[in-house]
Design an enzyme around this catalytic site. Structure first.
Site, PDB file in Angstrom:
ATOM      1  N   PHE A 148       0.809  -1.221   0.000  1.00  0.00           N
ATOM      2  CA  PHE A 148       0.000   0.000   0.000  1.00  0.00           C
ATOM      3  C   PHE A 148       0.843   1.272   0.000  1.00  0.00           C
ATOM      4  O   PHE A 148       0.371   2.333  -0.386  1.00  0.00           O
ATOM      5  CB  PHE A 148      -0.924   0.010   1.238  1.00  0.00           C
ATOM      6  CG  PHE A 148      -0.235   0.466   2.499  1.00  0.00           C
ATOM      7  CD1 PHE A 148      -0.138   1.822   2.812  1.00  0.00           C
ATOM      8  CD2 PHE A 148       0.365  -0.448   3.362  1.00  0.00           C
ATOM      9  CE1 PHE A 148       0.517   2.247   3.968  1.00  0.00           C
ATOM     10  CE2 PHE A 148       1.026  -0.030   4.502  1.00  0.00           C
ATOM     11  CZ  PHE A 148       1.098   1.324   4.801  1.00  0.00           C
ATOM     12  N   LYS A 172      -1.249  -7.292  -9.139  1.00  0.00           N
ATOM     13  CA  LYS A 172      -2.209  -7.363  -8.033  1.00  0.00           C
ATOM     14  C   LYS A 172      -1.775  -6.298  -7.033  1.00  0.00           C
ATOM     15  O   LYS A 172      -0.924  -6.524  -6.185  1.00  0.00           O
ATOM     16  CB  LYS A 172      -2.154  -8.765  -7.420  1.00  0.00           C
ATOM     17  CG  LYS A 172      -3.403  -9.254  -6.706  1.00  0.00           C
ATOM     18  CD  LYS A 172      -3.862  -8.410  -5.553  1.00  0.00           C
ATOM     19  CE  LYS A 172      -3.025  -8.500  -4.309  1.00  0.00           C
ATOM     20  NZ  LYS A 172      -3.379  -7.452  -3.310  1.00  0.00           N
ATOM     21  N   GLU A 175      -4.956  -3.759  -1.879  1.00  0.00           N
ATOM     22  CA  GLU A 175      -6.399  -3.511  -1.857  1.00  0.00           C
ATOM     23  C   GLU A 175      -6.742  -2.294  -0.998  1.00  0.00           C
ATOM     24  O   GLU A 175      -7.885  -1.888  -0.900  1.00  0.00           O
ATOM     25  CB  GLU A 175      -7.143  -4.766  -1.363  1.00  0.00           C
ATOM     26  CG  GLU A 175      -6.875  -5.209   0.068  1.00  0.00           C
ATOM     27  CD  GLU A 175      -5.588  -6.031   0.240  1.00  0.00           C
ATOM     28  OE1 GLU A 175      -4.609  -5.804  -0.500  1.00  0.00           O
ATOM     29  OE2 GLU A 175      -5.570  -6.889   1.148  1.00  0.00           O
ATOM     30  N   ARG A 176      -5.704  -1.703  -0.332  1.00  0.00           N
ATOM     31  CA  ARG A 176      -6.008  -0.568   0.544  1.00  0.00           C
ATOM     32  C   ARG A 176      -6.055   0.762  -0.196  1.00  0.00           C
ATOM     33  O   ARG A 176      -6.726   1.684   0.223  1.00  0.00           O
ATOM     34  CB  ARG A 176      -4.985  -0.512   1.680  1.00  0.00           C
ATOM     35  CG  ARG A 176      -5.313  -1.580   2.730  1.00  0.00           C
ATOM     36  CD  ARG A 176      -4.413  -1.501   3.906  1.00  0.00           C
ATOM     37  NE  ARG A 176      -3.395  -2.539   3.836  1.00  0.00           N
ATOM     38  CZ  ARG A 176      -2.404  -2.672   4.676  1.00  0.00           C
ATOM     39  NH1 ARG A 176      -2.273  -1.819   5.667  1.00  0.00           N
ATOM     40  NH2 ARG A 176      -1.533  -3.638   4.546  1.00  0.00           N
ATOM     41  N   SER A 225       5.450  -6.973   3.297  1.00  0.00           N
ATOM     42  CA  SER A 225       6.036  -7.305   4.598  1.00  0.00           C
ATOM     43  C   SER A 225       6.797  -8.634   4.533  1.00  0.00           C
ATOM     44  O   SER A 225       6.530  -9.469   3.659  1.00  0.00           O
ATOM     45  CB  SER A 225       4.930  -7.375   5.650  1.00  0.00           C
ATOM     46  OG  SER A 225       4.008  -8.366   5.282  1.00  0.00           O
ATOM     47  N   CYS A 280       9.579   1.751   3.354  1.00  0.00           N
ATOM     48  CA  CYS A 280      10.477   0.644   3.683  1.00  0.00           C
ATOM     49  C   CYS A 280      11.911   1.144   3.864  1.00  0.00           C
ATOM     50  O   CYS A 280      12.755   0.427   4.378  1.00  0.00           O
ATOM     51  CB  CYS A 280      10.437  -0.417   2.603  1.00  0.00           C
ATOM     52  SG  CYS A 280      11.102   0.198   1.071  1.00  0.00           S
ATOM     53  N   GLU A 382       9.618  -4.023  12.959  1.00  0.00           N
ATOM     54  CA  GLU A 382       9.309  -2.881  12.089  1.00  0.00           C
ATOM     55  C   GLU A 382       8.013  -2.233  12.591  1.00  0.00           C
ATOM     56  O   GLU A 382       6.966  -2.876  12.627  1.00  0.00           O
ATOM     57  CB  GLU A 382       9.118  -3.377  10.651  1.00  0.00           C
ATOM     58  CG  GLU A 382       8.821  -2.265   9.677  1.00  0.00           C
ATOM     59  CD  GLU A 382       8.615  -2.774   8.243  1.00  0.00           C
ATOM     60  OE1 GLU A 382       7.944  -3.799   8.047  1.00  0.00           O
ATOM     61  OE2 GLU A 382       9.136  -2.119   7.320  1.00  0.00           O
TER      62      GLU A 382
HETATM   63  P1  NAD Z   1       1.633  -6.595   3.104  1.00  0.00           P
HETATM   64  O1  NAD Z   1       2.660  -7.656   3.153  1.00  0.00           O
HETATM   65  O2  NAD Z   1       0.532  -6.627   4.090  1.00  0.00           O
HETATM   66  O3  NAD Z   1       0.891  -6.616   1.656  1.00  0.00           O
HETATM   67  C1  NAD Z   1       1.621  -6.617   0.468  1.00  0.00           C
HETATM   68  C2  NAD Z   1       0.804  -7.327  -0.610  1.00  0.00           C
HETATM   69  O4  NAD Z   1       0.594  -8.683  -0.216  1.00  0.00           O
HETATM   70  C3  NAD Z   1      -0.571  -6.725  -0.844  1.00  0.00           C
HETATM   71  O5  NAD Z   1      -0.834  -6.702  -2.220  1.00  0.00           O
HETATM   72  C4  NAD Z   1      -1.497  -7.676  -0.116  1.00  0.00           C
HETATM   73  O6  NAD Z   1      -2.783  -7.754  -0.695  1.00  0.00           O
HETATM   74  C5  NAD Z   1      -0.790  -9.008  -0.216  1.00  0.00           C
HETATM   75  N1  NAD Z   1      -1.059  -9.881   0.924  1.00  0.00           N
HETATM   76  C6  NAD Z   1      -1.372  -9.498   2.192  1.00  0.00           C
HETATM   77  N2  NAD Z   1      -1.542 -10.588   2.976  1.00  0.00           N
HETATM   78  C7  NAD Z   1      -1.333 -11.673   2.194  1.00  0.00           C
HETATM   79  C8  NAD Z   1      -1.355 -13.078   2.445  1.00  0.00           C
HETATM   80  N3  NAD Z   1      -1.631 -13.582   3.646  1.00  0.00           N
HETATM   81  N4  NAD Z   1      -1.064 -13.899   1.422  1.00  0.00           N
HETATM   82  C9  NAD Z   1      -0.773 -13.413   0.201  1.00  0.00           C
HETATM   83  N5  NAD Z   1      -0.743 -12.082  -0.089  1.00  0.00           N
HETATM   84  C10 NAD Z   1      -1.023 -11.221   0.894  1.00  0.00           C
HETATM   85  O7  NAD Z   1       2.400  -5.201   3.118  1.00  0.00           O
HETATM   86  P2  NAD Z   1       1.786  -3.738   3.221  1.00  0.00           P
HETATM   87  O8  NAD Z   1       1.255  -3.521   4.587  1.00  0.00           O
HETATM   88  O9  NAD Z   1       0.898  -3.469   2.057  1.00  0.00           O
HETATM   89  O10 NAD Z   1       3.109  -2.857   3.019  1.00  0.00           O
HETATM   90  C11 NAD Z   1       3.987  -2.528   4.054  1.00  0.00           C
HETATM   91  C12 NAD Z   1       5.148  -3.482   4.126  1.00  0.00           C
HETATM   92  O11 NAD Z   1       5.819  -3.517   2.874  1.00  0.00           O
HETATM   93  C13 NAD Z   1       6.210  -3.051   5.127  1.00  0.00           C
HETATM   94  O12 NAD Z   1       6.673  -4.189   5.800  1.00  0.00           O
HETATM   95  C14 NAD Z   1       7.299  -2.450   4.268  1.00  0.00           C
HETATM   96  O13 NAD Z   1       8.589  -2.470   4.833  1.00  0.00           O
HETATM   97  C15 NAD Z   1       7.221  -3.322   3.073  1.00  0.00           C
HETATM   98  N6  NAD Z   1       7.799  -2.683   1.907  1.00  0.00           N
HETATM   99  C16 NAD Z   1       9.017  -3.140   1.487  1.00  0.00           C
HETATM  100  C17 NAD Z   1       9.633  -2.542   0.412  1.00  0.00           C
HETATM  101  C18 NAD Z   1      10.962  -3.018  -0.059  1.00  0.00           C
HETATM  102  O14 NAD Z   1      11.364  -2.605  -1.131  1.00  0.00           O
HETATM  103  N7  NAD Z   1      11.675  -3.860   0.663  1.00  0.00           N
HETATM  104  C19 NAD Z   1       9.014  -1.472  -0.254  1.00  0.00           C
HETATM  105  C20 NAD Z   1       7.761  -1.048   0.194  1.00  0.00           C
HETATM  106  C21 NAD Z   1       7.167  -1.670   1.278  1.00  0.00           C
END
Ligand code: NAD
Length: 497
Positions: A148, A172, A175-176, A225, A280, A382
């Site tokens: 998101f 994909k 969704e937020r 994450s 991140c 984090e």
């Molecule tokens: P998230 O992991 O909750 O979601 C990321 C994606 O995964 C979304 O599209 C979501 O729909 C999907 N998802 C969520 N739960 C899932 C599941 N159980 N099974 C399969 N798919 C699922 O992350 P977020 O809250 O959207 O974003 C924040 C996180 O992303 C933080 O931890 C941040 O550090 C990380 N991030 C990392 C980078 C990087 O380059 N390393 C860059 C941006 C964000």
């Protein structure tokens, strides 16, 4: 309240199944419903991508790049509209939203150089009448799953490059805050991309699992994450897919006694509290070498953290907007409580902030902890919110040990005037992206982005040269054209010169 649609095979389509709420975090109100794709919907996108692939892979790279040139223009023309959508659903300020879009456009610019980056390698006369070359060929149908916190930039890390390399892409998004991501994909369609080459399907775990399990999907790029990154990496590699899964972070800034403290403080304010800490690459730990540095840093930070200008992201001239959801705000508040009860010194408490006219918004002020120690949860995990932790150490070596012992290794930086210290830091630190007097060392598009340790699962980093490698596979071709008059006898020994 409107229903957001999927973009499949060049058309906006509805989904009759499950849906989720999309909030405006500044007001706390639900403003849209987003569909959560079923397996059948995902299959439609896969079928469209498969059908589009043969013609797209055979389209000259220069023609594919021309679509990206038009896309870049459209993105620039629509900057205000895109920034408004990002800000409305994510909460970040308009200036910050425009900044992420600009960094995303950098990746489109890199994709414009497709004919150059896909040239391959050629060697003449590797043997008698034999020439050899290596080609970069597309993989086929590939997919991306994005978080998101950068609804414009992170998808742009992925599909412009994947597509210009000749692949068809299924995105994909989170969704937020899906609206800006969808609009950007529509602009690529408007730029002349053939139908089916890019589809956007909204969804949650169900949609992601369908992409992981589909044999037609050859590679997955994920950003989000760490627990989900690890899940996707293990499930998709088990099925023979190529995966790059970028995860969470805990980024440390080291302040040396000789640092230019005023500049370091300005840099830290933006890096820790910009975008409400939901980056991140956000700096969430300041490691001070010596008590003098720590005391001086805290004295300079406190008034600035208290003076942060916070309000609805769509208003002008602010430092910070709200967190993305009420759940995210409550999670960060929980960490602040945990820090206090584990003995850290809460110097500025951002909880309980109310923004006039936006009392239902998901706001938190900036928080600052001093005397944080490595066994505390606020140090280990984090937080992903506007919270900066100060840790005190006695030497550069101790600061580096602390960072190297942490499970994450996304970004880090050092503030110093000492070249020797900076060089040692760059050489020995176990982190993928390092800044010297640069707080957010996010690589430009013609380098690649990726962390180490549990911040990245996979081998290749995102975008840039690693991105090209990720979205292509090499083919080595060795070719002989014997001269008509000659006859080559059979050779039973292994061919060599
Ligand atoms: P998230 O992991 O909750 O979601 C990321 C994606 O995964 C979304 O599209 C979501 O729909 C999907 N998802 C969520 N739960 C899932 C599941 N159980 N099974 C399969 N798919 C699922 O992350 P977020 O809250 O959207 O974003 C924040 C996180 O992303 C933080 O931890 C941040 O550090 C990380 N991030 C990392 C980078 C990087 O380059 N390393 C860059 C941006 C964000």
């Amino acid at each position: 309240m409107s229903l957001i649609q999927h973009l499949i095979n060049g058309e906006l389509v509805n989904d009759s199944g499950r849906s989720a709420d999309v909030y405006n975090p500044s007001t706390g109100q639900v403003i849209h419903q987003v569909p959560l794709a079923s397996r059948e919907t995902i299959q439609q996108a896969i079928d469209a991508a498969k059908a589009a692939f043969p013609a797209w892979r055979n389209t000259p790279a220069a023609k594919r790049a021309q679509v990206m040139f038009r896309f870049k223009q459209l993105l620039e023309q629509n900057e205000a509209r895109i920034s408004q959508l990002i800000s409305e659903e994510h909460g970040k300020t308009l200036e910050d939203a425009a900044g992420e879009l600009k960094r995303g456009i950098e990746n489109v610019e890199y994709a414009c150089s497709a004919p150059e980056i896909l040239k391959g390698e050629y060697s003449r006369n590797v043997g008698p009448n034999i020439d050899a070359w290596s080609d970069f060929q597309p993989l086929g149908v590939v997919a991306g799953i994005t978080p998101f916190n950068f609804p414009a930039m992170v998808p742009l890390w992925m599909y412009p490059l994947a597509i210009v390399c000749g692949n068809c892409f299924i995105l994909k998004p989170s969704e937020r805050d899906p609206s800006s991501t969808l609009l950007i994909a529509q602009l690529l369609q408007e730029a002349g991309l053939p139908k089916g080459v890019l589809s956007v399907v909204h969804g949650d775990k169900g949609a992601v699992d369908a992409l992981i399990e589909a044999p037609e999907v050859k590679a997955l790029s994920f950003v989000g994450s760490t627990p989900i990154a690890e899940y996707i990496y293990s499930e998709a590699t088990k099925r023979g897919k190529r995966v790059q899964a970028l995860g969470g972070a805990k980024n440390h800034a080291v302040l040396m006694p000789d640092a230019d403290l005023d500049n370091a403080v300005s840099a830290l304010m933006g890096a820790a509290y910009g975008s409400c800490g939901e980056r991140c690459m956000a700096i969430s730990v300041a490691v001070c070498v010596g008590d003098q540095v720590a005391d001086a840093l805290i004295a300079k930070l406190v008034p600035q953290v208290k003076a942060l200008k916070i309000g609805a992201g769509t208003s002008c001239g602010l430092d910070m907007g709200p967190l993305v959801t009420g759940q995210a705000r409550d999670k960060v508040s929980g960490y602040i409580e945990d820090g206090v009860s584990s003995g850290a010194k809460l110097v500025v408490d951002g909880r309980g902030l109310s923004v006039a006219g936006h009392e239902e918004g998901f706001f938190l002020g900036g928080s600052l902890f001093d005397r944080v120690t490595p066994e505390m949860r606020i140090y280990k995990e984090e937080i992903f919110g506007p919270v900066l932790c100060v840790v005190r150490v006695n030497s550069l070596e101790a600061a580096m040990q602390l960072i190297n012992d942490h499970e994450y290794g996304n970004g880090t930086c050092i503030f110093t005037r000492d070249g020797e210290a900076a060089r040692l830091f760059c050489d020995e630190i176990e982190v993928g992206m390092v800044g010297v007097n640069v707080p957010l060392p996010v690589p430009v598009a013609y380098h690649s982005f990726g962390g180490w340790k549990r911040s990245l699962f996979g081998d290749l980093h995102a975008y840039g040269p690693d991105g090209v490698r990720f979205y292509t596979r090499r083919k080595a071709i060795t070719q002989r054209w014997p001269q008509r008059a000659s006859h080559e006898a059979s050779q039973f020994a292994f061919p060599s010169l």
